[in-house]
Design a protein around this motif. Structure first.
Motif, PDB file in Angstrom:
ATOM      1  N   MET A   1       0.899  -1.096   0.138  1.00 30.37           N
ATOM      2  CA  MET A   1       0.066   0.107  -0.139  1.00 30.37           C
ATOM      3  C   MET A   1       0.812   1.325   0.227  1.00 30.37           C
ATOM      4  O   MET A   1       1.674   1.543   0.850  1.00 30.37           O
ATOM      5  N   SER A   2       0.753   1.987  -0.982  1.00 35.08           N
ATOM      6  CA  SER A   2       1.331   3.215  -0.817  1.00 35.08           C
ATOM      7  C   SER A   2       0.896   4.115  -0.112  1.00 35.08           C
ATOM      8  O   SER A   2      -0.160   4.134   0.477  1.00 35.08           O
ATOM      9  N   PRO A  16      -3.100   1.514   7.500  1.00 30.92           N
ATOM     10  CA  PRO A  16      -3.081   1.914   5.761  1.00 30.92           C
ATOM     11  C   PRO A  16      -4.012   0.901   4.942  1.00 30.92           C
ATOM     12  O   PRO A  16      -4.396   0.927   3.811  1.00 30.92           O
ATOM     13  N   THR A  17      -4.772  -0.003   5.892  1.00 38.17           N
ATOM     14  CA  THR A  17      -5.690  -0.919   5.016  1.00 38.17           C
ATOM     15  C   THR A  17      -7.297  -0.464   5.383  1.00 38.17           C
ATOM     16  O   THR A  17      -8.072  -1.188   5.024  1.00 38.17           O
ATOM     17  N   LYS A  18      -7.398   0.577   6.093  1.00 36.80           N
ATOM     18  CA  LYS A  18      -8.771   1.243   6.451  1.00 36.80           C
ATOM     19  C   LYS A  18      -8.645   2.587   6.195  1.00 36.80           C
ATOM     20  O   LYS A  18      -8.070   3.249   6.646  1.00 36.80           O
ATOM     21  N   ALA A  19      -9.830   2.783   5.381  1.00 41.65           N
ATOM     22  CA  ALA A  19     -10.175   4.348   4.996  1.00 41.65           C
ATOM     23  C   ALA A  19     -10.469   5.104   6.140  1.00 41.65           C
ATOM     24  O   ALA A  19     -11.248   4.549   6.875  1.00 41.65           O
ATOM     25  N   SER A  20     -10.214   6.310   6.318  1.00 41.89           N
ATOM     26  CA  SER A  20     -10.535   7.326   7.413  1.00 41.89           C
ATOM     27  C   SER A  20     -11.479   8.188   6.965  1.00 41.89           C
ATOM     28  O   SER A  20     -11.068   8.874   5.647  1.00 41.89           O
ATOM     29  N   ILE A  21     -12.713   8.610   7.650  1.00 40.37           N
ATOM     30  CA  ILE A  21     -13.299   9.483   7.126  1.00 40.37           C
ATOM     31  C   ILE A  21     -12.624  10.945   6.960  1.00 40.37           C
ATOM     32  O   ILE A  21     -13.033  11.565   5.948  1.00 40.37           O
ATOM     33  N   VAL A  37      -5.780   3.989   0.020  1.00 36.63           N
ATOM     34  CA  VAL A  37      -7.205   3.392   0.692  1.00 36.63           C
ATOM     35  C   VAL A  37      -8.215   4.406   0.688  1.00 36.63           C
ATOM     36  O   VAL A  37      -9.266   4.138   0.381  1.00 36.63           O
ATOM     37  N   ASP A  38      -7.982   5.674   1.130  1.00 40.71           N
ATOM     38  CA  ASP A  38      -8.923   6.739   0.891  1.00 40.71           C
ATOM     39  C   ASP A  38      -9.235   7.259  -0.400  1.00 40.71           C
ATOM     40  O   ASP A  38     -10.344   7.264  -0.655  1.00 40.71           O
TER      41      ASP A  38
END
Length: 277
Positions: A1-2, A16-21, A37-38
């Protein structure tokens, strides 16, 4: 994941595997504090509606106009900004302190990257402070020592829930109305409540709104509910609405004439301000 657009390494406090609001909003607004991811969330929603970034654009524009009204017309000098997100152009304190430098702003968020970047960039002066709390736990947040001490709870306060409540995925036993009720009950007389939220326009654009909702909910962010106007009106708990009431964000006292028709995204986010008697 870049990592982020800057090419910097992913900090240890970021998953880095989960998007943040907060980072997804940053990506929608063209910011640099976001990761692949975002941006995947953004690309997914834009597949459903190419102009989806206008959800974030209109929300930010509403924040600016709402804060300007609260500071200049309503004369409010205290602000509790829930879910402040990452700093961008024209943050709450910059808008209200332009009208009155003595205005106090308490920002609240619990996203690790917001805590890291937001505190440094938002606490620009002695009248701005950042608090790490969960905005969906109002009882705990309202007991926070900084929140209690930095705001005078005997004088009117502006509570801002701008682009936040549609990300609540709590238990059915605790609704968004319940959360807002707890905040509103705690506010002094003369206070104001500003809310913006994803909207199901219940017209020919309804299917498009629900398509965006589906993309948000099934993305790695996992939140982003679109609600009807009647559902959103309940969040104000029968407070006195300020003219023009709960309307599309683009229609809430725009800065100038609207020469072009609103697109699907602009029709799918609403906002309003109400006053506690």
């Amino acid at each position: 994941m870049s990592s982020a657009t800057s090419g910097k390494p992913v900090p240890a406090y970021v998953d880095p595997t989960k998007a943040s609001i907060a980072r997804v909003y940053d990506a929608f607004l063209g910011g640099k504090d976001n990761y692949d991811v975002d941006r995947q969330v953004v690309r997914g929603v834009e597949k459903a509606v190419p102009e989806a970034k206008d959800l974030a654009v209109e929300n930010r524009a509403f924040l600016i106009r709402a804060c300007r009204f609260l500071a200049t017309e309503a004369g409010i000098t205290q602000y509790l900004d829930c879910g402040s997100g990452l700093p961008t152009a024209e943050n709450t304190h910059q808008v209200v302190q332009r009208a009155n430098p003595d205005s106090r702003v308490v920002y609240v968020d619990n996203d690790p990257i917001v805590l890291a970047h937001g505190r440094a960039l938002l606490e620009e002066n002695e009248n701005t402070v950042f608090v790490a709390e969960d905005i969906f736990e109002p009882e705990k947040l309202l007991k926070n020592d900084v929140v209690r001490s930095r705001l005078d709870w005997n004088e009117p306060i502006a509570l801002l829930q701008l682009g936040t409540l549609h990300h609540y995925n709590g238990e059915d036993t605790r609704t968004r109305k319940d959360i807002m009720g707890a905040y509103i009950d705690a506010l002094p007389s003369g206070s104001f409540v500003a809310i913006s939220h994803f909207l199901d326009p219940e017209d020919e654009y309804s299917a498009t709104a629900r398509k965006m909702e589906d993309m948000f909910l099934h993305s790695m962010m996992g939140s982003g509910t679109f609600s009807t106007k009647a559902e959103l009106q309940e969040l104000f708990n029968d407070l006195e609405m300020i003219t023009p009431g709960l309307v599309r964000c683009a229609d809430w006292w725009p800065d100038g004439p609207q020469d072009r028709d609103l697109n699907a995204a602009q029709r799918s986010i609403a906002g309003g301000i109400a006053r506690k008697a």
